[in-house]
Design a protein around this motif. Sequence first.
Motif: not given
Length: 155
Positions: A39-54, A56-68
Motif C-alpha cells: 500500500l503506497t501513496v504520493c511518491r512512493g510513501h509506505t507505512g502504517p499511516d497510508v490509508v487505502k482510498g484516502k 492526500y494533498s500535494l502538501a502531504e505528499c511533499d512532506r512525505f517525500m522530504t521526511d522519507d
Amino acid sequence: MLQSPKSKRVAAATAIAAALAIPAEGIRQFAYYDQPGILTVCRGHTGPDVVKGKKYSLAECDRFMTDDMRKAINAVERCHPGLPENVLAAFGDAAYNIGPVVACSSTASKYLAAGRIEDACNELPKWDKAKVFGRFVALPGLTKRRHAERLLCLS
C-alpha cells in the motif's frame, strides 16, 4: 545559525536524491497497491499511516517525500559516514526505494566500507528486481532508476 559541513552535505544529498526520486516515483494522491503489493501513496510513501482510498494533498505528499528521503539519507550516513554527496544521494535514493539494506548490508556496502566507491556504484543495477506473485522479476522502472543512480554515483 551556520550549518556544519556534514549538515550541508546531507542536505545537498537529500535534495539531489529527491530530484532523482520524484520523476521515478511519479505522484498518486490516492493510496494504491504497487506492483509488489505494498500500500503506497504520493511518491512512493509506505507505512502504517497510508490509508487505502484516502486522497492526500500535494502538501502531504511533499512532506512525505522530504521526511522519507531524509530518513533514507540518514540511514546511509549512519552506515557509511562521510560519503561524497553524489554517492550519498545515489545510495540514499536506492535506500528510499528499496530500503537501507542496499547501502548497509550488501556487497555494495562492503565496497563502500573499503573505499571502493566505483565498485559500490556498479552494484546498484543489480537491485532492479521486486517480488511479483512470489517471484523476483526485473522491473523496467527499477532498471532505469538503478541506472540513473549508478550514473549519479559515478559522477
